[in-house]
Design a protein around this motif. Sequence first.
Motif, PDB file in Angstrom:
ATOM      1  N   THR A  52       0.800  -1.265   0.039  1.00 34.08           N
ATOM      2  CA  THR A  52       0.085   0.004   0.116  1.00 34.08           C
ATOM      3  C   THR A  52       0.770   1.291   0.057  1.00 34.08           C
ATOM      4  N   GLY A  53       1.925   1.333   0.759  1.00 31.04           N
ATOM      5  CA  GLY A  53       2.862   2.458   0.897  1.00 31.04           C
ATOM      6  C   GLY A  53       3.475   2.694  -0.438  1.00 31.04           C
ATOM      7  N   ARG A  54       4.111   1.755  -1.414  1.00 31.10           N
ATOM      8  CA  ARG A  54       4.425   1.604  -2.512  1.00 31.10           C
ATOM      9  C   ARG A  54       3.390   2.077  -3.505  1.00 31.10           C
ATOM     10  N   GLU A  55       2.288   1.611  -3.444  1.00 32.09           N
ATOM     11  CA  GLU A  55       1.096   2.450  -4.517  1.00 32.09           C
ATOM     12  C   GLU A  55       1.099   3.726  -3.914  1.00 32.09           C
ATOM     13  N   PHE A  56       0.763   4.225  -2.712  1.00 32.52           N
ATOM     14  CA  PHE A  56       0.792   5.789  -2.383  1.00 32.52           C
ATOM     15  C   PHE A  56       1.796   6.651  -2.938  1.00 32.52           C
ATOM     16  N   ALA A  57       3.348   6.121  -2.772  1.00 35.47           N
ATOM     17  CA  ALA A  57       4.445   6.779  -3.348  1.00 35.47           C
ATOM     18  C   ALA A  57       4.224   6.897  -4.754  1.00 35.47           C
ATOM     19  N   GLY A  58       4.099   5.822  -5.504  1.00 33.04           N
ATOM     20  CA  GLY A  58       3.858   5.827  -7.003  1.00 33.04           C
ATOM     21  C   GLY A  58       2.857   6.949  -7.357  1.00 33.04           C
ATOM     22  N   LYS A  59       1.805   7.086  -6.612  1.00 37.21           N
ATOM     23  CA  LYS A  59       0.628   8.040  -6.877  1.00 37.21           C
ATOM     24  C   LYS A  59       1.031   9.395  -6.606  1.00 37.21           C
ATOM     25  N   ALA A  60       1.964   9.478  -5.649  1.00 35.36           N
ATOM     26  CA  ALA A  60       2.386  10.751  -5.303  1.00 35.36           C
ATOM     27  C   ALA A  60       3.482  11.219  -6.349  1.00 35.36           C
ATOM     28  N   PHE A  61       4.357  10.414  -6.555  1.00 44.00           N
ATOM     29  CA  PHE A  61       5.407  10.810  -7.564  1.00 44.00           C
ATOM     30  C   PHE A  61       4.800  11.192  -8.863  1.00 44.00           C
ATOM     31  N   THR A  62       3.863  10.405  -9.338  1.00 43.15           N
ATOM     32  CA  THR A  62       3.117  10.922 -10.574  1.00 43.15           C
ATOM     33  C   THR A  62       2.513  12.087 -10.474  1.00 43.15           C
ATOM     34  N   ALA A  63       1.798  12.641  -9.326  1.00 37.97           N
ATOM     35  CA  ALA A  63       1.323  13.639  -9.287  1.00 37.97           C
ATOM     36  C   ALA A  63       2.117  15.021  -9.130  1.00 37.97           C
ATOM     37  N   VAL A  64       3.263  14.669  -8.014  1.00 41.31           N
ATOM     38  CA  VAL A  64       4.353  15.809  -8.163  1.00 41.31           C
ATOM     39  C   VAL A  64       5.032  15.841  -9.653  1.00 41.31           C
ATOM     40  N   SER A  65       5.246  14.853 -10.170  1.00 39.94           N
ATOM     41  CA  SER A  65       6.083  14.922 -11.369  1.00 39.94           C
ATOM     42  C   SER A  65       5.143  15.819 -12.528  1.00 39.94           C
ATOM     43  N   GLN A  66       3.814  15.485 -12.516  1.00 39.54           N
ATOM     44  CA  GLN A  66       3.248  16.157 -13.457  1.00 39.54           C
ATOM     45  C   GLN A  66       3.138  17.537 -13.121  1.00 39.54           C
ATOM     46  N   LYS A  67       2.895  17.859 -11.827  1.00 40.20           N
ATOM     47  CA  LYS A  67       3.058  19.324 -11.511  1.00 40.20           C
ATOM     48  C   LYS A  67       4.294  20.124 -11.712  1.00 40.20           C
ATOM     49  N   VAL A  68       5.527  19.381 -11.218  1.00 42.94           N
ATOM     50  CA  VAL A  68       6.687  20.134 -11.399  1.00 42.94           C
ATOM     51  C   VAL A  68       7.296  19.856 -12.721  1.00 42.94           C
ATOM     52  N   GLY A  69       7.257  18.716 -13.521  1.00 38.36           N
ATOM     53  CA  GLY A  69       7.288  18.889 -15.019  1.00 38.36           C
ATOM     54  C   GLY A  69       8.981  18.851 -15.045  1.00 38.36           C
ATOM     55  N   ASP A  70       9.364  19.777 -16.133  1.00 39.34           N
ATOM     56  CA  ASP A  70      10.729  19.687 -16.131  1.00 39.34           C
ATOM     57  C   ASP A  70      11.577  20.759 -15.215  1.00 39.34           C
ATOM     58  N   ALA A  71      10.990  21.202 -14.375  1.00 40.98           N
ATOM     59  CA  ALA A  71      11.403  22.075 -13.429  1.00 40.98           C
ATOM     60  C   ALA A  71      12.478  21.738 -12.430  1.00 40.98           C
ATOM     61  N   ILE A  76      18.992  16.375  -9.466  1.00 42.72           N
ATOM     62  CA  ILE A  76      18.338  15.334  -8.776  1.00 42.72           C
ATOM     63  C   ILE A  76      17.449  14.568  -9.723  1.00 42.72           C
ATOM     64  N   ALA A  77      17.040  14.700 -10.938  1.00 39.97           N
ATOM     65  CA  ALA A  77      16.549  14.122 -11.648  1.00 39.97           C
ATOM     66  C   ALA A  77      17.229  12.700 -12.183  1.00 39.97           C
ATOM     67  N   GLY A  78      18.339  12.903 -12.185  1.00 37.93           N
ATOM     68  CA  GLY A  78      19.350  11.652 -12.369  1.00 37.93           C
ATOM     69  C   GLY A  78      19.370  10.530 -11.520  1.00 37.93           C
ATOM     70  N   ARG A  79      18.769  10.848 -10.106  1.00 37.79           N
ATOM     71  CA  ARG A  79      18.901  10.242  -9.212  1.00 37.79           C
ATOM     72  C   ARG A  79      17.498   9.470  -8.740  1.00 37.79           C
ATOM     73  N   VAL A  80      16.550  10.103  -9.517  1.00 38.55           N
ATOM     74  CA  VAL A  80      15.135   9.616  -9.220  1.00 38.55           C
ATOM     75  C   VAL A  80      14.682   8.717 -10.327  1.00 38.55           C
ATOM     76  N   ARG A  81      14.312   7.376 -10.128  1.00 40.87           N
ATOM     77  CA  ARG A  81      14.162   6.585 -11.166  1.00 40.87           C
ATOM     78  C   ARG A  81      13.086   6.862 -12.190  1.00 40.87           C
ATOM     79  N   GLY A  82      12.137   7.398 -12.001  1.00 38.42           N
ATOM     80  CA  GLY A  82      11.100   7.923 -12.943  1.00 38.42           C
ATOM     81  C   GLY A  82      11.417   8.846 -13.846  1.00 38.42           C
ATOM     82  N   LEU A  83      12.347   9.844 -13.494  1.00 43.67           N
ATOM     83  CA  LEU A  83      12.930  11.023 -14.102  1.00 43.67           C
ATOM     84  C   LEU A  83      14.089  10.742 -15.028  1.00 43.67           C
ATOM     85  N   ARG A  84      14.614   9.662 -14.586  1.00 43.36           N
ATOM     86  CA  ARG A  84      15.899   9.252 -15.548  1.00 43.36           C
ATOM     87  C   ARG A  84      15.583   9.261 -16.896  1.00 43.36           C
TER      88      ARG A  84
END
Length: 100
Positions: A52-71, A76-84
Motif C-alpha cells: 500500500t505504501g509503494r502504491e501511494f508513493a507511486g501516485k504521489a510521485f506521478t502527481a508531483v512529477s506532473q505538476k513540477v515537470g521539467d523544473a 536530482i532527476a538523474g537520481r530519481v528512477r522515474g525521471l531518469r
Amino acid sequence: MRYKVTFVVGLALGYVLGTRAGRERYEQLRKSARQIAQNPAVRNAAETAGQTGREFAGKAFTAVSQKVGDAVPESIAGRVRGLRDRVGGGADDDWGTSNT
C-alpha cells in the motif's frame, strides 16, 4: 518546567526498572518479538502495508512529477528512477540504487 521534571523522573524510573530486569528479561522480550515477527498474520499485514505504501508513493510521485515537470534540476532527476528517462540519466547513480 514541571513537564521536564516529570520526563526526567520517568526516564530515571524506566532506567532503574530496566536494569533490574536484566539480561534475562531482555532475552525473553527479544524471543517474543521474534516469534511475533514470524507469525504469518503479522508478516501478511506488514507485506500489505508495504504494498500500500509503494502504491501511494507511486501516485504521489506521478502527481508531483506532473505538476513540477521539467523544473527538476538534472542533478536530482538523474537520481530519481522515474525521471531518469526524461533527462537521459545513466544506468548507475551516486546513491547505489540503480538496481531498485
